[in-house]
Design an enzyme around this catalytic site. Sequence first.
Site, short mmCIF file in Angstrom:
data_model
loop_
_atom_site.label_atom_id
_atom_site.label_comp_id
_atom_site.label_asym_id
_atom_site.label_seq_id
_atom_site.Cartn_x
_atom_site.Cartn_y
_atom_site.Cartn_z
N CYS A 1 58.13 21.58 0.69
CA CYS A 1 57.93 22.42 -0.50
C CYS A 1 59.28 22.84 -1.06
CB CYS A 1 57.09 23.64 -0.14
SG CYS A 1 56.93 24.81 -1.51
N HIS B 1 48.69 26.30 0.39
CA HIS B 1 50.09 26.64 0.25
C HIS B 1 50.44 26.93 -1.20
CE1 HIS B 1 54.28 26.84 1.44
NE2 HIS B 1 54.57 26.07 0.40
N HIS C 1 51.83 30.48 -3.21
CA HIS C 1 52.87 30.69 -4.21
C HIS C 1 52.29 31.32 -5.47
CE1 HIS C 1 56.33 29.09 -2.16
NE2 HIS C 1 55.65 28.00 -1.82
N CYS D 1 59.84 26.95 -0.98
CA CYS D 1 60.11 27.72 0.22
C CYS D 1 60.62 26.87 1.37
CB CYS D 1 58.86 28.47 0.68
SG CYS D 1 57.56 27.37 1.23
N ASP E 1 0.79 -1.23 0.00
CA ASP E 1 0.00 0.00 0.00
C ASP E 1 0.82 1.27 0.00
OD1 ASP E 1 0.98 -0.05 2.55
OD2 ASP E 1 -0.87 0.68 3.45
N GLU E 2 2.06 1.20 -0.39
CA GLU E 2 2.78 2.44 -0.54
C GLU E 2 3.88 2.33 -1.58
OE1 GLU E 2 4.26 3.06 3.49
OE2 GLU E 2 6.28 2.86 2.69
#
Length: 821
Positions: free
Chosen positions: A538, A556, A560, A541, A151-152
């Site tokens: 990195c 980061h 740059h 740097c 029923d649904e």
Amino acid sequence: MDEGESSSTNSPSRPWESYNTVFTNAKAGMEGVDKEKVQRIVYEMSKGSKYFQNEERKEALMKQEIELMRDSNPSLKGKPMAVGGLSMISTANYEARKFGVRAAMPGFIARKLCPDLIFVPVDFPKYTHYSDLTRKVFKNYDPNFIAGSLDEAYLDITEVCRERGLSGGEVSIAEELRSSVHSETGGLTCSAGVAANRLLAKVCSDINKPNGQFVLQNDRSSVMTFISSLPIRKHRDATENSIGPRRIGGIGKVTEHILKDALEIKTCGDMVLKGSLLYALFTQSSAGSNFFLSVGLGLGKTDTPEVRSRKSISSERTFAATGDERLLYSKLAEIAEMLSHDMKKEGLTARTLTLKLKTASFEIRSRAVSLQRYTCSSEDILKHATKLLKAELPVSIRLIGLRMSQFNEEIRHSDPSQGTITKFIVQKDSSRQNLDDNDSFDLEASTNCLSNDERLSSYASHDTSYDQLKEDVVKYEEQSVTPEQECKKEEERPQVLEGDALLRKHKESKSETSAQNTEAVSVFPQMEPLLWVNGYKCNLCGIELPPSFVEERQEHSDFHLAQRLQNEESGPSSSTTPTSKRRILGKEKANSKQKKQKLNQKDDSKHIPIHTFFTKSNQNSDERRNPEEMKMALPPPRLNLSPSSSLGEPRSLPSMSDILTSSKARNLDLKIQTLGPFFRVTGKNADTGSEVGRAEGVVRPWFGRGLVLHLDTIKLTKETMVMDKSLLGVGLYVGAVAIRHGYDCGCRTAQLLAIYDSDLYHSKLVRFYRRIGFEEVKEVSGSSIGDMADMLVWGGVGTRMDANIHHLLVKWSKVFLKSVS
DNA sequence: GCGGATCAC
DNA sequence: TATGGTGATCCGC
């Protein structure tokens, strides 16, 4: 407090008020019912029975409604009817509900409530027939609709809406559909709910039952308004407004009780407000905090679920309680035979057998064995079931059940029933892609009709804000991020500045920047590519950033990029000191500068700002000498990523970098995010990417003690517990990052509240935190004025536990420093 | 893997 | 007189 359900308000002369029964629960058609009378009658009828005693002990009785009824005799129209017999009724029509009669109520009680009640025997073939008729109708709107039950159903009406072109077409489509069901079935009425997802659609379908419909607009503010006042389970008082019963799927009697009485969560809005509490107390699962938070935000499924094959098959029968062993064995044999028959019909063999018993006092017991080989024979089943039963004797039993699970997958479909395989293929073929959104209907029948509960879904993404929110939640479900925080993020999105947008644009072409270790990434075409040397350093740097700091890496590389842009704009003489990326861009107008700075702050706060990576050690120690200043500003954390700390702390303390490096060895991907003073540490399985643990909290001043690290949550997923037997594994790492973060922010103390909910959860929490290194400080019970501060801050009662951050780091240092070397 | 619980329908 | 049956899932152990 609805319907006098709280035992604290019960008068001693009205004992029925404390008899919580399902029969006064939410149920369409019960508006205006004298609930007290119903409760009293049910109480009087039940008093003293074994069943009642059991219920008293359990303080529960729960069943769900099934609107399924039909009587073809027109003379019965308008008369109260119930499907079932004197011992149990399955459902009742609205006439009967006016008397308090409802599904899952014993017939004899129903008759007492409504002496004229007409009992109608169940007629499954009839229900199936009418169900098929309704499904034919649904197919016209969505060939792939999901049939929830007889029923649904849920329908996606996206396409239908789109074809008809008009906004607001949902209303007429729902009307048309219901009218179509009515004519095709020869008179069945139904109700419909239209909303953006199935959860909401189901709730909506309840609102105008019977024979009505409700359309919830698919925009975020409508959804939020609607959901925030929605009771987690019970219906509203009928006198309050005309809104009928509503219920959220997945929250039953027990869950409601926990949420309501222990956590004071009564509405879906409360769920969001108390999100962190839910997070602390429930592990993540469909029954866990993610689920609650999703519900609170009005989120639900919109996709077509996979066809799930069954995982067990069972058979059980209730009979007059008996302790007669011969009788019990014979019942057992009958059930074994039934089960074996069903298994053969389905072509199943299985190797785990479970015996279920319900004692004369209604206790449920189960006993299971796993067999050496797969079987479906009644002899095998009976043989082992008998052993299991024998071990329970003597006992008086009113129900015996047998279940087989752990199927032999290889032969599962060797002899499937035609219906099953057909369904399987149909569903599979018709599964749609990219179902972004649904509108949904829920249909229900009224008096004298097979009641229907059919739903329909559609896609019509007019309003992107809610769709966006929904996408976010999908992300949450994948990433285990708290929805409420993501919401904040979402709300802030429009405030993102131009400069940021510019950066993001550049980012798009290099989204893999942060992805993996030594992979060279060109931040800017004509510039030296950014390279993470050895996976963390990195090359431009020299800053060290662990691979797991994905977002920070992105930031980061943004830095740059920004630096490069600036250099191009203002020539080689420009400053290379990155104070703020937006200042570098220099696009703000002077008159809006102040405003924008505020916004910047907010926007930046999602991530750790780049400049914090460059903070000089002397600045750092300056700050730490002046905690009062930090109190006011609640500055962003100073990340100390270098193993050789510049803070002058003892060498033995593990740095953030130590912790992260050590965690990498354990295949754990740790990440920290901040939002103003708030922080969140997440730990993911580096292979699968799935979250295995998290810690959340805030750095805040605490009554004359300077800054403290306030931990809201330390949580491990179930998966983690399986994977890593030791709580001190993932939990320690996640906790350590949080603690180190606190240390870097200048906190001396870490504190948390092991929330008191139930004895079970509470003792677990306390035990866990103690193992991590916290000590119990005091019980916050709310009984003294001194508890007020704690209660306000923590939003509850429990055990306050503190830890000296320095001590914790010292205590843990061996773990992290050892694994580094 | 087992046993208790909860939930939906 | 008398309170269902089937299947799923989760949690703790």
